[in-house]
Motif scaffolding. Structure first.
Motif, PDB file in Angstrom:
ATOM      1  N   MET A  44       0.829  -1.203   0.000  1.00 21.31           N
ATOM      2  CA  MET A  44       0.000   0.000   0.000  1.00 21.31           C
ATOM      3  C   MET A  44       0.866   1.257   0.000  1.00 21.31           C
ATOM      4  SD  MET A  44      -3.115  -1.061  -0.180  1.00 21.31           S
ATOM      5  CE  MET A  44      -4.452  -0.129   0.604  1.00 21.31           C
ATOM      6  N   ASP A  45       2.036   1.176   0.606  1.00 23.13           N
ATOM      7  CA  ASP A  45       2.966   2.317   0.588  1.00 23.13           C
ATOM      8  C   ASP A  45       3.387   2.631  -0.845  1.00 23.13           C
ATOM      9  OD1 ASP A  45       3.585   3.058   3.441  1.00 23.13           O
ATOM     10  OD2 ASP A  45       4.066   0.931   3.541  1.00 23.13           O
ATOM     11  N   GLU A  46       3.708   1.582  -1.593  1.00 21.85           N
ATOM     12  CA  GLU A  46       4.154   1.746  -2.970  1.00 21.85           C
ATOM     13  C   GLU A  46       3.031   2.319  -3.835  1.00 21.85           C
ATOM     14  OE1 GLU A  46       6.375  -1.040  -6.352  1.00 21.85           O
ATOM     15  OE2 GLU A  46       5.486  -1.957  -4.558  1.00 21.85           O
ATOM     16  N   ILE A  47       1.824   1.827  -3.629  1.00 17.14           N
ATOM     17  CA  ILE A  47       0.670   2.307  -4.399  1.00 17.14           C
ATOM     18  C   ILE A  47       0.389   3.766  -4.086  1.00 17.14           C
ATOM     19  CG2 ILE A  47      -1.831   2.061  -4.689  1.00 17.14           C
ATOM     20  CD1 ILE A  47      -1.352  -0.999  -4.240  1.00 17.14           C
ATOM     21  N   ALA A  48       0.434   4.118  -2.810  1.00 11.11           N
ATOM     22  CA  ALA A  48       0.182   5.499  -2.397  1.00 11.11           C
ATOM     23  C   ALA A  48       1.224   6.446  -2.991  1.00 11.11           C
ATOM     24  CB  ALA A  48       0.184   5.597  -0.872  1.00 11.11           C
ATOM     25  N   GLU A  49       2.482   6.028  -2.954  1.00  9.08           N
ATOM     26  CA  GLU A  49       3.558   6.872  -3.493  1.00  9.08           C
ATOM     27  C   GLU A  49       3.381   7.081  -4.990  1.00  9.08           C
ATOM     28  OE1 GLU A  49       8.452   7.019  -3.762  1.00  9.08           O
ATOM     29  OE2 GLU A  49       7.453   5.374  -2.699  1.00  9.08           O
ATOM     30  N   LEU A  50       3.041   6.001  -5.708  1.00  8.79           N
ATOM     31  CA  LEU A  50       2.856   6.108  -7.144  1.00  8.79           C
ATOM     32  C   LEU A  50       1.669   7.001  -7.490  1.00  8.79           C
ATOM     33  CD1 LEU A  50       3.848   5.113  -9.917  1.00  8.79           C
ATOM     34  CD2 LEU A  50       2.313   3.148  -9.689  1.00  8.79           C
ATOM     35  N   ALA A  51       0.627   6.954  -6.659  1.00 10.76           N
ATOM     36  CA  ALA A  51      -0.564   7.779  -6.890  1.00 10.76           C
ATOM     37  C   ALA A  51      -0.366   9.218  -6.433  1.00 10.76           C
ATOM     38  CB  ALA A  51      -1.764   7.170  -6.172  1.00 10.76           C
ATOM     39  N   GLY A  52       0.698   9.470  -5.671  1.00  9.80           N
ATOM     40  CA  GLY A  52       0.957  10.814  -5.176  1.00  9.80           C
ATOM     41  C   GLY A  52       0.055  11.223  -4.030  1.00  9.80           C
ATOM     42  N   VAL A  53      -0.350  10.229  -3.213  1.00  9.24           N
ATOM     43  CA  VAL A  53      -1.218  10.511  -2.067  1.00  9.24           C
ATOM     44  C   VAL A  53      -0.634   9.823  -0.841  1.00  9.24           C
ATOM     45  CG1 VAL A  53      -3.267  10.694  -3.531  1.00  9.24           C
ATOM     46  CG2 VAL A  53      -2.699   8.495  -2.470  1.00  9.24           C
ATOM     47  N   SER A  54      -1.233  10.091   0.314  1.00 16.08           N
ATOM     48  CA  SER A  54      -0.793   9.437   1.534  1.00 16.08           C
ATOM     49  C   SER A  54      -1.427   8.055   1.651  1.00 16.08           C
ATOM     50  CB  SER A  54      -1.167  10.277   2.761  1.00 16.08           C
ATOM     51  OG  SER A  54      -2.582  10.334   2.898  1.00 16.08           O
ATOM     52  N   LYS A  55      -0.757   7.152   2.356  1.00 14.15           N
ATOM     53  CA  LYS A  55      -1.314   5.815   2.547  1.00 14.15           C
ATOM     54  C   LYS A  55      -2.648   5.854   3.295  1.00 14.15           C
ATOM     55  CE  LYS A  55       0.641   2.654   5.230  1.00 14.15           C
ATOM     56  NZ  LYS A  55       1.524   1.568   5.702  1.00 14.15           N
ATOM     57  N   PRO A  56      -2.802   6.697   4.328  1.00 17.55           N
ATOM     58  CA  PRO A  56      -4.106   6.766   4.993  1.00 17.55           C
ATOM     59  C   PRO A  56      -5.243   7.150   4.041  1.00 17.55           C
ATOM     60  CG  PRO A  56      -2.434   7.762   6.377  1.00 17.55           C
ATOM     61  CD  PRO A  56      -1.775   7.480   5.064  1.00 17.55           C
ATOM     62  N   LEU A  57      -4.933   7.972   3.027  1.00 17.98           N
ATOM     63  CA  LEU A  57      -5.974   8.369   2.081  1.00 17.98           C
ATOM     64  C   LEU A  57      -6.402   7.170   1.224  1.00 17.98           C
ATOM     65  CD1 LEU A  57      -7.639  10.796   1.184  1.00 17.98           C
ATOM     66  CD2 LEU A  57      -5.926  11.243  -0.574  1.00 17.98           C
ATOM     67  N   VAL A  58      -5.443   6.317   0.865  1.00 17.77           N
ATOM     68  CA  VAL A  58      -5.780   5.117   0.103  1.00 17.77           C
ATOM     69  C   VAL A  58      -6.713   4.234   0.928  1.00 17.77           C
ATOM     70  CG1 VAL A  58      -4.895   3.041  -1.024  1.00 17.77           C
ATOM     71  CG2 VAL A  58      -3.596   5.175  -1.172  1.00 17.77           C
ATOM     72  N   TYR A  59      -6.392   4.059   2.195  1.00 17.46           N
ATOM     73  CA  TYR A  59      -7.248   3.251   3.068  1.00 17.46           C
ATOM     74  C   TYR A  59      -8.621   3.897   3.247  1.00 17.46           C
ATOM     75  CZ  TYR A  59      -3.627  -0.070   4.491  1.00 17.46           C
ATOM     76  OH  TYR A  59      -2.689  -1.082   4.495  1.00 17.46           O
ATOM     77  N   LEU A  60      -8.641   5.220   3.331  1.00 18.36           N
ATOM     78  CA  LEU A  60      -9.906   5.932   3.515  1.00 18.36           C
ATOM     79  C   LEU A  60     -10.819   5.731   2.309  1.00 18.36           C
ATOM     80  CD1 LEU A  60     -11.652   7.971   5.131  1.00 18.36           C
ATOM     81  CD2 LEU A  60     -10.451   9.790   3.897  1.00 18.36           C
ATOM     82  N   TYR A  61     -10.254   5.786   1.121  1.00 12.08           N
ATOM     83  CA  TYR A  61     -11.048   5.672  -0.104  1.00 12.08           C
ATOM     84  C   TYR A  61     -11.371   4.219  -0.453  1.00 12.08           C
ATOM     85  CZ  TYR A  61     -10.716  10.563  -1.674  1.00 12.08           C
ATOM     86  OH  TYR A  61     -10.853  11.913  -1.810  1.00 12.08           O
ATOM     87  N   LEU A  62     -10.381   3.344  -0.276  1.00  8.54           N
ATOM     88  CA  LEU A  62     -10.511   1.996  -0.846  1.00  8.54           C
ATOM     89  C   LEU A  62     -10.340   0.874   0.172  1.00  8.54           C
ATOM     90  CD1 LEU A  62      -8.494   2.960  -4.005  1.00  8.54           C
ATOM     91  CD2 LEU A  62     -10.899   2.360  -3.996  1.00  8.54           C
ATOM     92  N   ASN A  63     -10.363   1.207   1.438  1.00 11.58           N
ATOM     93  CA  ASN A  63     -10.336   0.225   2.524  1.00 11.58           C
ATOM     94  C   ASN A  63      -9.054  -0.602   2.523  1.00 11.58           C
ATOM     95  OD1 ASN A  63     -12.958   1.041   3.416  1.00 11.58           O
ATOM     96  ND2 ASN A  63     -13.842  -0.183   1.771  1.00 11.58           N
ATOM     97  N   SER A  64      -9.184  -1.915   2.567  1.00 13.64           N
ATOM     98  CA  SER A  64      -8.031  -2.797   2.725  1.00 13.64           C
ATOM     99  C   SER A  64      -7.367  -3.100   1.380  1.00 13.64           C
ATOM    100  CB  SER A  64      -8.481  -4.111   3.368  1.00 13.64           C
ATOM    101  OG  SER A  64      -9.373  -4.793   2.495  1.00 13.64           O
TER     102      SER A  64
END
Length: 220
Positions: free
Chosen positions: A36-56
């Motif tokens: 999830m860290d790698e995905i967040a970095e590639l998307a240019g967002v924070s990891k908590p935001l990825v979890y907030l939008y798309l859960n697990s």
């Protein structure tokens, strides 16, 4: 004067941006290795935001599968024009399939490799997509049988077997084509069309291949 506020990106746009990053990461790194860290970095967002939008991570992967499956099915459907002869419909459908998988190799990797090898419910999502495509191909083969006026009552089981075989061949050829430099989507589609339509033509014209009779061993 107050500070100028930056315009916030709409949620739907931000979510698609995250899914783009996730598909790329899952497709290239594999489900287990992707983080999830790698995905967040590639998307240019924070990891908590990825979890907030798309859960697990599991929910994120499922959403990626559904998005890519829907896009592939729609691409194939859009390529098939009912007013065309059956062979042209099949050709355009195959061309659309290979064009889409060629343009979206990471998405195809998610569907063809990753989703199938990490158990339920991921595999079930891909199965549902595949059933839609098989259903479309089944209809095209049935139309071809009627147009041939030779075997309009081709058994349903025979049609279903042909559709399964054709879709399976397309899936394998798409994976090979994406991994083989210099192979175009049109070439892949033409190869499969030549292979499939020659056999279908013989079948529709009442010239099916027949298996040889079992040989009888002569006892010594």
């Amino acid at each position: 004067m107050g500070a100028v506020k930056t315009k916030r990106m709409p949620r739907a746009v931000r979510e698609q941006q995250m899914l783009d990053a996730a598909v790329r990461t899952f497709g290239q790194r594999g489900y287990m290795a992707a983080s999830m860290d790698e995905i967040a970095e590639l998307a240019g967002v924070s990891k908590p935001l990825v979890y907030l939008y798309l859960n697990s991570k599991e929910d994120l992967f499922t959403t990626c599968i559904r998005r890519e499956a829907h896009a592939l099915v729609e691409a194939v459907r859009a390529g098939v024009h009912p007013e065309l002869p059956a062979d042209r419909q099949l050709w355009e459908g195959l061309r659309a399939f290979f064009a889409h998988t060629s343009r979206n190799p990471d998405g195809w990797s998610v569907l063809h490799l990753q989703a199938r090898t990490h158990g339920e419910p991921f595999a079930a999502e891909v199965t549902a997509m595949r059933e839609e495509i098989v259903s479309l191909v089944t209809r095209l083969i049935a139309v071809a049988a009627r147009e041939a006026h030779r075997d309009p009552d081709l058994p349903d089981r025979e049609v279903a077997c042909l559709a399964e075989a054709l879709v399976g061949a397309a899936e394998s050829l798409a994976a090979w084509s994406n991994a083989t430099p210099g192979t175009t989507a049109r070439q892949a589609a033409a190869t499969l069309m030549n292979f499939a339509w020659a056999g279908l033509g013989n079948l529709m014209e009442g010239r099916p291949w027949s298996a040889p009779e079992p040989s009888h061993e002569v006892s010594g």
